[in-house]
Motif scaffolding. Structure first.
Motif, PDB file in Angstrom:
ATOM      1  N   SER A  47       0.887  -1.301   0.007  1.00 15.52           N
ATOM      2  CA  SER A  47      -0.075  -0.135  -0.116  1.00 15.52           C
ATOM      3  C   SER A  47       0.806   1.258   0.148  1.00 15.52           C
ATOM      4  O   SER A  47       2.178   1.206  -0.003  1.00 15.52           O
TER       5      SER A  47
ATOM      6  N   THR B 274      -8.459   7.948  -2.303  1.00 16.16           N
ATOM      7  CA  THR B 274      -9.710   7.282  -1.831  1.00 16.16           C
ATOM      8  C   THR B 274      -9.633   5.774  -2.263  1.00 16.16           C
ATOM      9  O   THR B 274     -10.153   4.942  -1.736  1.00 16.16           O
ATOM     10  N   SER B 275      -8.811   5.085  -3.120  1.00 11.09           N
ATOM     11  CA  SER B 275      -8.500   3.643  -3.430  1.00 11.09           C
ATOM     12  C   SER B 275      -7.069   3.591  -3.443  1.00 11.09           C
ATOM     13  O   SER B 275      -6.366   3.979  -4.250  1.00 11.09           O
ATOM     14  N   ASN B 276      -6.723   2.366  -2.875  1.00  9.11           N
ATOM     15  CA  ASN B 276      -5.157   2.162  -2.707  1.00  9.11           C
ATOM     16  C   ASN B 276      -5.165   0.562  -2.945  1.00  9.11           C
ATOM     17  O   ASN B 276      -5.044  -0.111  -2.082  1.00  9.11           O
ATOM     18  N   THR B 277      -4.976   0.397  -4.086  1.00  7.51           N
ATOM     19  CA  THR B 277      -4.993  -1.270  -4.380  1.00  7.51           C
ATOM     20  C   THR B 277      -3.558  -1.737  -5.121  1.00  7.51           C
ATOM     21  O   THR B 277      -3.390  -1.144  -6.395  1.00  7.51           O
TER      22      THR B 277
ATOM     23  N   HIS C 299      -3.352   0.091  -8.710  1.00  7.56           N
ATOM     24  CA  HIS C 299      -4.603   0.654  -9.065  1.00  7.56           C
ATOM     25  C   HIS C 299      -5.072   1.861  -8.100  1.00  7.56           C
ATOM     26  O   HIS C 299      -5.500   1.250  -6.997  1.00  7.56           O
TER      27      HIS C 299
ATOM     28  N   THR D  38      -6.685   5.543  -6.986  1.00  7.33           N
ATOM     29  CA  THR D  38      -7.824   6.555  -7.149  1.00  7.33           C
ATOM     30  C   THR D  38      -7.801   7.687  -6.390  1.00  7.33           C
ATOM     31  O   THR D  38      -7.766   7.687  -5.193  1.00  7.33           O
TER      32      THR D  38
ATOM     33  N   ILE E 248      -7.916   7.756 -11.874  1.00  5.52           N
ATOM     34  CA  ILE E 248      -7.457   6.433 -11.765  1.00  5.52           C
ATOM     35  C   ILE E 248      -5.953   6.551 -12.289  1.00  5.52           C
ATOM     36  O   ILE E 248      -5.850   6.618 -13.614  1.00  5.52           O
TER      37      ILE E 248
END
Length: 272
Positions: A52, A71-74, A108, A110, A120
């Protein structure tokens, strides 16, 4: 002496001997304590990571009114491989230096702006990492030794094939790649780790390990980031990645270059 007295004396001897016989029959073998030893060892490791990043930033975000949040941490899981050399000081303390290649982990990510922008980011990251580690072995039972440890070192972090795909709802560039990074971005950074695991001594020279590690790889940066469509507001310059971390599970082997002394014979616990 009468025959009745002889029988009584013989019975008393038999009865008094029975507890000792039962104790001998119920002797419980205990694992022998491992002998004290020291010496050099080689090690190898293989494992998988779950990674992460705490935050990411590009300089255009400093000059626009919109505020952006990750807001998204993949990241996809990725393998890593390591080798090292170490020294066993005694039964409780050892240290090693490790060199590790951490394979490509696809990202990936965001970022969402407070004025409706959604971006993204795709790419991959890899590292070359070296650590100096110190471990405490917490005792051995039936050839199994739990251990804890900590390490500090450096990581050469690389960001590959990084680009920005706009995903703003209803925006004119929705779905388009709006900015890309040239080449591979690289950066050296401080790294540190904590370890916990179990070691199994398969032979006097060979030890197998199953371990968990949390590692902080520090910061990274992309290649030179620039627009590919005129409407995009990205200012030229690299994207910065703050505080890359990973939860790792790994299998390892240690090979002692000098054979430890043989263990003492088993001890017996007797009652009575």
């Amino acid at each position: 002496m009468s025959s009745s007295r002889l029988l009584a004396a013989a019975a008393a001897v038999v009865v008094s001997a029975m507890p000792m016989a039962r104790a001998a029959d119920l002797a419980i073998p205990l694992p022998p304590p491992p002998p004290e030893f020291s010496g050099w060892y080689l090690r190898g490791d293989i494992g998988m990571s779950s990674q992460s990043v705490h935050d990411m930033h590009q300089r255009y975000q400093d000059v626009v009114s919109e505020q952006f949040t990750l807001t998204s941490n993949t990241f996809d899981s990725a393998p890593f491989f390591g080798i090292g050399v170490g020294y066993q000081f005694n039964n409780w303390l050892r240290s090693d230096v490790t060199f590790e290649y951490r394979g490509n982990a696809n990202m990936h990510l965001t970022q969402t702006g407070n004025q409706g922008s959604v971006d993204i980011y795709h790419g991959s990251k890899s590292e070359f990492t070296t650590l100096v580690n110190l471990y405490a072995d917490l005792g051995t039972w039936w050839c199994v030794t739990p251990f804890i440890g900590a390490g500090v070192g450096a990581s050469f972090n690389r960001i590959h094939d990084f680009y920005d795909q706009n995903a703003s709802p209803g925006g004119p560039a929705n779905g388009q790649i709006v900015a890309v990074a040239d080449g591979t971005g690289t950066k050296w950074s401080l790294a540190w780790a904590v370890h916990a695991g179990l070691a199994y001594q398969a032979t006097p020279n060979l030890t197998l390990e199953l371990a968990y590690r949390f590692i902080d790889l520090g910061d990274a940066q992309s290649g030179w980031f620039h627009n590919v469509i005129p409407a995009n507001s990205v200012a030229p310059g690299p994207f910065q990645f703050k505080d890359l971390t990973s939860h790792d599970v790994k299998l390892g082997i240690r090979w002692m270059l000098d054979a430890p002394p043989p263990p003492p014979p088993p001890l017996l616990m007797r009652k009575g």
